[in-house]
Design a protein around this motif. Structure first.
Motif, PDB file in Angstrom:
ATOM      1  N   ALA A 155       0.836  -1.206   0.000  1.00  0.00           N
ATOM      2  CA  ALA A 155       0.000   0.000   0.000  1.00  0.00           C
ATOM      3  C   ALA A 155       0.870   1.255   0.000  1.00  0.00           C
ATOM      4  CB  ALA A 155      -0.942  -0.009   1.203  1.00  0.00           C
ATOM      5  N   VAL A 156       1.922   1.260   0.805  1.00  0.00           N
ATOM      6  CA  VAL A 156       2.849   2.401   0.834  1.00  0.00           C
ATOM      7  C   VAL A 156       3.525   2.546  -0.529  1.00  0.00           C
ATOM      8  CG1 VAL A 156       4.994   3.284   1.850  1.00  0.00           C
ATOM      9  CG2 VAL A 156       3.210   2.320   3.320  1.00  0.00           C
ATOM     10  N   ASN A 157       3.938   1.434  -1.108  1.00  0.00           N
ATOM     11  CA  ASN A 157       4.565   1.448  -2.431  1.00  0.00           C
ATOM     12  C   ASN A 157       3.631   2.082  -3.461  1.00  0.00           C
ATOM     13  OD1 ASN A 157       6.610   0.693  -4.407  1.00  0.00           O
ATOM     14  ND2 ASN A 157       5.265  -0.990  -4.998  1.00  0.00           N
ATOM     15  N   GLY A 158       2.373   1.664  -3.455  1.00  0.00           N
ATOM     16  CA  GLY A 158       1.387   2.225  -4.388  1.00  0.00           C
ATOM     17  C   GLY A 158       1.182   3.713  -4.176  1.00  0.00           C
ATOM     18  N   LEU A 159       1.142   4.146  -2.925  1.00  0.00           N
ATOM     19  CA  LEU A 159       0.968   5.565  -2.614  1.00  0.00           C
ATOM     20  C   LEU A 159       2.163   6.376  -3.107  1.00  0.00           C
ATOM     21  CD1 LEU A 159      -0.649   7.817  -1.241  1.00  0.00           C
ATOM     22  CD2 LEU A 159       0.581   7.253   0.884  1.00  0.00           C
ATOM     23  N   LEU A 160       3.373   5.882  -2.874  1.00  0.00           N
ATOM     24  CA  LEU A 160       4.572   6.596  -3.329  1.00  0.00           C
ATOM     25  C   LEU A 160       4.595   6.722  -4.853  1.00  0.00           C
ATOM     26  CD1 LEU A 160       7.266   5.034  -0.957  1.00  0.00           C
ATOM     27  CD2 LEU A 160       6.298   7.344  -0.842  1.00  0.00           C
ATOM     28  N   PHE A 161       4.137   5.688  -5.543  1.00  0.00           N
ATOM     29  CA  PHE A 161       4.069   5.739  -7.007  1.00  0.00           C
ATOM     30  C   PHE A 161       2.994   6.730  -7.451  1.00  0.00           C
ATOM     31  CE2 PHE A 161       2.449   3.996 -11.096  1.00  0.00           C
ATOM     32  CZ  PHE A 161       3.573   4.258 -11.862  1.00  0.00           C
ATOM     33  N   ALA A 162       1.827   6.685  -6.818  1.00  0.00           N
ATOM     34  CA  ALA A 162       0.728   7.596  -7.171  1.00  0.00           C
ATOM     35  C   ALA A 162       1.120   9.057  -6.952  1.00  0.00           C
ATOM     36  CB  ALA A 162      -0.519   7.248  -6.359  1.00  0.00           C
ATOM     37  N   LEU A 163       1.921   9.302  -5.938  1.00  0.00           N
ATOM     38  CA  LEU A 163       2.379  10.666  -5.644  1.00  0.00           C
ATOM     39  C   LEU A 163       3.598  11.067  -6.465  1.00  0.00           C
ATOM     40  CD1 LEU A 163       1.976  10.644  -1.750  1.00  0.00           C
ATOM     41  CD2 LEU A 163       0.503  11.802  -3.433  1.00  0.00           C
ATOM     42  N   LYS A 164       4.035  10.166  -7.358  1.00  0.00           N
ATOM     43  CA  LYS A 164       5.182  10.398  -8.235  1.00  0.00           C
ATOM     44  C   LYS A 164       6.492  10.564  -7.466  1.00  0.00           C
ATOM     45  CE  LYS A 164       2.301  12.489 -11.807  1.00  0.00           C
ATOM     46  NZ  LYS A 164       1.868  11.464 -12.593  1.00  0.00           N
ATOM     47  N   ILE A 165       6.554   9.962  -6.293  1.00  0.00           N
ATOM     48  CA  ILE A 165       7.774   9.951  -5.496  1.00  0.00           C
ATOM     49  C   ILE A 165       8.639   8.757  -5.902  1.00  0.00           C
ATOM     50  CG2 ILE A 165       8.677   9.665  -3.134  1.00  0.00           C
ATOM     51  CD1 ILE A 165       6.106  11.165  -2.199  1.00  0.00           C
ATOM     52  N   ARG A 166       7.976   7.678  -6.321  1.00  0.00           N
ATOM     53  CA  ARG A 166       8.683   6.466  -6.739  1.00  0.00           C
ATOM     54  C   ARG A 166       8.495   6.276  -8.232  1.00  0.00           C
ATOM     55  NH1 ARG A 166       8.286   1.722  -2.761  1.00  0.00           N
ATOM     56  NH2 ARG A 166       9.994   2.915  -1.893  1.00  0.00           N
ATOM     57  N   LYS A 167       9.589   6.006  -8.930  1.00  0.00           N
ATOM     58  CA  LYS A 167       9.538   5.783 -10.378  1.00  0.00           C
ATOM     59  C   LYS A 167       8.945   4.411 -10.687  1.00  0.00           C
ATOM     60  CE  LYS A 167      13.357   8.814 -11.624  1.00  0.00           C
ATOM     61  NZ  LYS A 167      12.572   9.940 -12.023  1.00  0.00           N
ATOM     62  N   LYS A 168       8.491   4.247 -11.948  1.00  0.00           N
ATOM     63  CA  LYS A 168       7.770   3.044 -12.353  1.00  0.00           C
ATOM     64  C   LYS A 168       8.548   1.752 -12.094  1.00  0.00           C
ATOM     65  CE  LYS A 168       4.634   1.989 -15.861  1.00  0.00           C
ATOM     66  NZ  LYS A 168       4.133   2.282 -17.186  1.00  0.00           N
ATOM     67  N   GLN A 169       9.809   1.686 -12.517  1.00  0.00           N
ATOM     68  CA  GLN A 169      10.542   0.441 -12.337  1.00  0.00           C
ATOM     69  C   GLN A 169      10.740   0.121 -10.857  1.00  0.00           C
ATOM     70  OE1 GLN A 169      13.706  -0.516 -15.054  1.00  0.00           O
ATOM     71  NE2 GLN A 169      14.761  -1.789 -13.567  1.00  0.00           N
ATOM     72  N   ALA A 170      11.017   1.126 -10.039  1.00  0.00           N
ATOM     73  CA  ALA A 170      11.180   0.899  -8.598  1.00  0.00           C
ATOM     74  C   ALA A 170       9.860   0.430  -7.987  1.00  0.00           C
ATOM     75  CB  ALA A 170      11.669   2.170  -7.913  1.00  0.00           C
ATOM     76  N   PHE A 171       8.753   1.017  -8.425  1.00  0.00           N
ATOM     77  CA  PHE A 171       7.428   0.593  -7.965  1.00  0.00           C
ATOM     78  C   PHE A 171       7.181  -0.872  -8.325  1.00  0.00           C
ATOM     79  CE2 PHE A 171       3.129  -0.210  -9.630  1.00  0.00           C
ATOM     80  CZ  PHE A 171       2.421  -0.232  -8.436  1.00  0.00           C
ATOM     81  N   LYS A 172       7.432  -1.216  -9.592  1.00  0.00           N
ATOM     82  CA  LYS A 172       7.189  -2.586 -10.038  1.00  0.00           C
ATOM     83  C   LYS A 172       8.086  -3.573  -9.290  1.00  0.00           C
ATOM     84  CE  LYS A 172       6.414  -3.542 -14.380  1.00  0.00           C
ATOM     85  NZ  LYS A 172       6.522  -3.601 -15.864  1.00  0.00           N
ATOM     86  N   GLN A 173       9.340  -3.196  -9.088  1.00  0.00           N
ATOM     87  CA  GLN A 173      10.256  -4.097  -8.394  1.00  0.00           C
ATOM     88  C   GLN A 173       9.794  -4.336  -6.958  1.00  0.00           C
ATOM     89  OE1 GLN A 173      14.583  -4.448  -9.175  1.00  0.00           O
ATOM     90  NE2 GLN A 173      14.738  -3.358  -7.224  1.00  0.00           N
ATOM     91  N   ARG A 174       9.365  -3.269  -6.277  1.00  0.00           N
ATOM     92  CA  ARG A 174       8.881  -3.443  -4.901  1.00  0.00           C
ATOM     93  C   ARG A 174       7.598  -4.277  -4.889  1.00  0.00           C
ATOM     94  NH1 ARG A 174       7.292  -5.375  -1.333  1.00  0.00           N
ATOM     95  NH2 ARG A 174       7.067  -4.694   0.817  1.00  0.00           N
ATOM     96  N   MET A 175       6.725  -4.037  -5.867  1.00  0.00           N
ATOM     97  CA  MET A 175       5.498  -4.822  -5.940  1.00  0.00           C
ATOM     98  C   MET A 175       5.828  -6.300  -6.124  1.00  0.00           C
ATOM     99  SD  MET A 175       2.377  -4.732  -8.630  1.00  0.00           S
ATOM    100  CE  MET A 175       2.694  -6.238  -9.496  1.00  0.00           C
ATOM    101  N   LEU A 176       6.790  -6.593  -7.006  1.00  0.00           N
ATOM    102  CA  LEU A 176       7.149  -7.974  -7.307  1.00  0.00           C
ATOM    103  C   LEU A 176       7.894  -8.665  -6.166  1.00  0.00           C
ATOM    104  CD1 LEU A 176       8.041  -7.457 -11.057  1.00  0.00           C
ATOM    105  CD2 LEU A 176       6.121  -8.804 -10.142  1.00  0.00           C
ATOM    106  N   HIS A 177       8.187  -7.928  -5.117  1.00  0.00           N
ATOM    107  CA  HIS A 177       8.783  -8.538  -3.920  1.00  0.00           C
ATOM    108  C   HIS A 177       7.872  -9.648  -3.372  1.00  0.00           C
ATOM    109  CE1 HIS A 177      10.943  -8.940  -0.151  1.00  0.00           C
ATOM    110  NE2 HIS A 177       9.788  -8.815   0.467  1.00  0.00           N
TER     111      HIS A 177
END
Length: 186
Positions: free
Chosen positions: A38-60
């Motif tokens: 959920a935090v990962n998704g929020l950081l991506f939605a707020l454009k704090i986290r870039k797409k590849q970093a978001f996907k990598q954290r999600m794929l954890h």
């Protein structure tokens, strides 16, 4: 040769998001990662986290499901019917799929469709770590040219304008919306 995107093009929906949701329902160990997701998704939605970093954290989440190959197989048994009806009649032996989804995830579905050349994002299925760049946008062109130097694309199919770099290489390109194909005006 014809080249296809996979998610929302050949398949109804996004395979990675659907696999994540399927694992949430079928692999109980994943639930302990939901707050961090959920935090990962929020950081991506707020454009704090870039797409590849978001996907990598999600794929954890892959580290929490045990037998990844078994989960992928069970997932496709439950979701292969999501392949859109327009694709099978167009299938050719030299079809290529180029997708931002993890290659290990989409390869089994493509093989069932008779597609042997699959280029996806290089992700370690045990750790969720990217082993190279996310296969998106211009990266799709780089990966295509590396695999098929000098090869021409007769027709390209995608649901997304982010695939314009590949569409520009094709003799013909089509936007896919549901089961409808329309000529892509580059």
């Amino acid at each position: 040769m014809n080249v296809y995107d996979f998610d929302n093009t050949i398949l109804r929906g996004d395979s990675t998001a659907r696999f994540f949701a399927w694992c949430l329902r079928n692999r109980r160990g994943m639930w302990k990662d939901v707050p961090a997701q959920a935090v990962n998704g929020l950081l991506f939605a707020l454009k704090i986290r870039k797409k590849q970093a978001f996907k990598q954290r999600m794929l954890h989440f892959l580290t929490l499901i045990g037998d990844v190959d078994g989960a992928v197989d069970a997932f496709w048994k439950a979701n292969f019917s999501r392949v859109k009806a327009w694709y099978p009649p167009l299938h050719r032996e030299d079809d290529v799929v180029i997708s931002a989804s993890p290659e290990f995830l989409i390869r089994p579905a493509c093989q069932r469709l008779g597609i042997t050349c699959v280029i996806g994002s290089p992700v370690d299925k045990r750790t969720g770590l990217f082993l190279g760049p996310n296969c998106h946008g211009q990266e799709k062109v780089s990966r295509f040219r590396a695999r098929f130097p000098g090869q021409r694309i007769e027709a390209f199919y995608s649901d997304s304008r982010s695939d314009a770099p590949l569409a520009e290489l094709a003799e013909r390109a089509y936007l896919v919306k549901g089961e409808t194909l329309t000529e892509w005006r580059v």
